[in-house]
Design an enzyme around this catalytic site. Structure first.
Site, short mmCIF file in Angstrom:
data_model
loop_
_atom_site.label_atom_id
_atom_site.label_comp_id
_atom_site.label_asym_id
_atom_site.label_seq_id
_atom_site.Cartn_x
_atom_site.Cartn_y
_atom_site.Cartn_z
N CYS A 13 85.69 83.04 -83.26
CA CYS A 13 84.40 83.36 -83.63
C CYS A 13 84.10 82.73 -85.03
O CYS A 13 82.79 82.82 -85.15
CB CYS A 13 84.46 85.00 -83.94
SG CYS A 13 85.64 85.62 -85.22
N GLU B 189 76.00 81.53 -78.40
CA GLU B 189 77.33 81.37 -78.91
C GLU B 189 77.95 80.75 -77.60
O GLU B 189 78.35 81.18 -76.70
CB GLU B 189 78.45 82.57 -79.33
CG GLU B 189 79.53 82.30 -79.99
CD GLU B 189 80.35 83.40 -80.39
OE1 GLU B 189 81.29 83.18 -81.47
OE2 GLU B 189 80.20 84.51 -79.76
N LYS C 270 93.51 98.72 -77.24
CA LYS C 270 93.17 98.10 -75.69
C LYS C 270 92.93 96.72 -75.75
O LYS C 270 91.88 96.19 -76.22
CB LYS C 270 91.80 98.87 -75.14
CG LYS C 270 91.54 99.06 -73.84
CD LYS C 270 91.59 97.63 -73.03
CE LYS C 270 90.18 96.87 -73.28
NZ LYS C 270 90.11 95.82 -72.66
N GLU D 78 92.24 92.17 -71.31
CA GLU D 78 93.22 92.21 -70.12
C GLU D 78 93.71 90.72 -69.79
O GLU D 78 94.62 90.48 -68.96
CB GLU D 78 92.58 92.89 -68.94
CG GLU D 78 91.23 91.92 -68.38
CD GLU D 78 90.03 92.64 -69.21
OE1 GLU D 78 88.82 92.66 -68.62
OE2 GLU D 78 90.26 93.05 -70.25
N ARG D 79 92.99 89.70 -70.60
CA ARG D 79 93.47 88.17 -70.21
C ARG D 79 94.78 87.84 -71.10
O ARG D 79 95.53 87.10 -70.71
CB ARG D 79 92.41 87.47 -70.84
CG ARG D 79 91.13 87.70 -70.03
CD ARG D 79 90.04 86.82 -70.48
NE ARG D 79 88.68 86.86 -70.08
CZ ARG D 79 87.38 86.26 -70.17
NH1 ARG D 79 87.51 85.57 -71.58
NH2 ARG D 79 86.21 86.45 -69.67
N PHE E 102 90.41 88.16 -76.42
CA PHE E 102 91.49 87.23 -75.84
C PHE E 102 92.00 86.03 -76.81
O PHE E 102 93.07 85.77 -76.86
CB PHE E 102 91.18 86.57 -74.48
CG PHE E 102 90.11 85.54 -74.74
CD1 PHE E 102 90.57 84.32 -74.93
CD2 PHE E 102 88.86 85.91 -74.56
CE1 PHE E 102 89.64 83.11 -75.21
CE2 PHE E 102 87.86 84.83 -74.86
CZ PHE E 102 88.26 83.50 -74.95
#
Length: 506
Positions: free
Chosen positions: A287, A389, A179, A182-183, A155
């Site tokens: 990240c 994290e 893919k 979904e957010r 996301f």
């Protein structure tokens, strides 16, 4: 919760068109800045994914047969369309992810670097040729696309990561199934629109929205040749293990605990300014964000924390529509609650609160998922907030006495995505870059993300598999090499049988 009467009903992008979901399962898409639901995204069933893969497989042979120059032209047209409609794309990113306008613009710019590299596919696909390797035999190699490949994106970069893990795959001749998270599905569907307009044949580009059921079908379906993933370490491990078990080529990039080591000779004003953006930009949902600053020596630590406390107190959090904000909300209420939990538990474990961002002022007037910048001092290895994290604006100070202690501290952690050192001492920088066990290293560079034509990936449990997210290694990952040895006999030439193993003695 704000009630939105204009909720969009999204679909998948399959075989060149948007199609409605058939599973009956949906997920809410939020505007993190307001807390309102802005769309419903369908979650594909196994059968829907299977059908989409079949259509991609049918489209692959013609796309593979198209000249690489023509494929590059389509990628170039896609790039032009993207820049022409960049304002639309920025608005989509900001609305569904909560990023500021400048941050969204920066993400798109970095994503375009991967597209630019893909435009060079005709050059990057050139094979090798050797004349007369022995016995009048010529040897050469060619690179061929794999077939149908899949990409699974997170996301936090709705555009940059999808472009980084799909552009080269398309350019070298594969059919690609994306893919997205979904957010943030709207950005991926917008890219689909651009690919269609650029002239990409139907079926070559597919977007499947879904959850674990859709992912598992991509991982197990025998038609899928390769998987490229970016996300958390836990999921990256699962993607790699499951995909490899089913015989697929897999690159799965996980999380990072990225450290900024500060030597006593560094300019602390420069360090503090660099830290702010690297640590809190995009609400720390990167990240490669700096999660821990590691000052060497107590004097360095005391002076740096004092400067940081003053600067952090002046940062502004709010919606992307406010041009003065430094960063926006986190992606969901669940994320916000999890981050607050990390902060609370760190204080119980003995950390010292320097700046408290758990209840920013904007939360009094907004239902958005806002957290202000938090800084915790005296964090120690073993504390949860250090080991895990934290995907949000809660950052740590870990004090060390020497550079050697800093290097050991970083090398002992299971994650090795990015790291940086701030110093004016060349010998210290050389020691650090030589001994540190991390995939991407900066010297006086706060976020050492390589440009799109260099390989990107961490070490240790920040990466599973041998591929990279972008850079020239993408060509290797999304192609297979064929080596050909050929010899042509002259008319009426004599030949004899030989039983020795072939060699270059002739």
């Amino acid at each position: 919760m704000v009630v939105n009467t204009e909720i969009k009903e999204l679909g998948h992008f399959i075989n060149g068109e948007v199609v409605l979901g058939k599973s009956g399962k949906f997920s809410d898409v939020f505007n993190p800045s307001s807390g309102e639901v802005i769309a419903h995204v369908p979650l594909a069933s196994k059968e829907e994914v299977h059908d989409a893969i079949a259509k991609a497989k049918a489209a692959f042979p013609a796309w593979r047969a198209l000249s690489v120059g023509k494929r590059a032209e389509i990628v170039m047209k896609f790039r032009h369309l993207m820049t022409d409609r960049i304002d639309e794309l920025i608005k989509i990113i900001c609305t569904e992810s909560g990023k500021t306008i400048e941050d969204a613009k920066g993400e798109i710019t970095r994503g375009l670097e991967s597209v630019d590299l893909a435009i060079n596919a005709p050059h990057l696909l050139k094979g090798e040729y050797s004349v007369n390797v022995g016995g009048n035999i010529n040897a050469y190699s060619t690179k061929a696309p794999l077939g149908v490949v899949a990409a699974i994106s997170p996301f936090n970069f709705p555009v940059m990561v999808p472009l980084a893990i799909t552009s080269m795959a398309v350019a070298v001749g594969n059919a690609v199934i994306l893919k997205p998270s979904e957010r943030v599905p709207c950005s991926a569907l917008f890219l689909s629109e651009l690919w269609k307009e650029a002239g990409l044949p139907d079926g070559v580009w597919t977007v499947i929205n879904g959850d674990k059921e859709a992912v598992n079908e991509l991982l197990s379906n025998p038609t899928i040749e390769a998987i490229s993933f970016v996300g958390s370490t836990q999921i990256a491990d699962y993607i790699y293990t499951t995909g490899a078990k089913h015989g697929k080529r897999v690159t799965a990039l996980g999380g990072g605990k990225n450290n900024m080591v500060v030597m006593p000779d560094a300019d602390l004003e420069q360090v503090a300014n660099a830290f702010l953006g690297a640590a809190y930009g995009a609400a720390s949902q990167r990240c490669m964000a700096i999660s821990t600053i590691v000052p060497v020596g107590e004097e360095t630590a005391n002076n740096l924390v004092k400067i940081l406390a003053d600067k952090i107190s002046k940062l502004k959090v709010g919606p992307y529509t406010d041009s003065e904000v430094d960063f926006g909300p986190v992606i969901t209420k669940q994320s916000k609650d999890a981050i607050v939990g990390f902060i609370d538990r760190s204080l119980e474990e003995g950390a010292t609160l320097v700046c408290d961002g758990r209840n920013p002022k904007i939360s009094e007037t907004s239902d958005g998922f806002y957290l202000g910048p938090t800084l915790l001092d005296n964090v120690k290895p073993g504390m949860e907030i250090y080991e895990q994290e934290v995907f949000g604006p809660a950052r740590n100070v870990v004090r060390v006495a020497t550079l050697e202690e800093a290097i050991d501290l970083i090398n002992e952690h299971e994650l090795g995505n990015g790291v940086t050192i701030f110093t004016n001492n060349g010998a210290a920088a050389r020691k650090f870059t030589s001994e540190i066990e991390v995939g991407m290293v900066g010297v006086n560079v706060p976020i050492p993300i390589p440009v799109g034509y260099h390989n990107f990936a961490g070490w240790k449990r920040s990466r599973f598999g041998e591929g990279h997210m972008f850079g020239p290694d993408q060509v290797r990952f999304f192609t297979k090499t064929k080596t050909i040895s050929e010899k042509w006999f002259e008319e009426n030439s004599e030949s004899v049988s030989t039983f020795a193993f072939p060699s270059n003695n002739d």
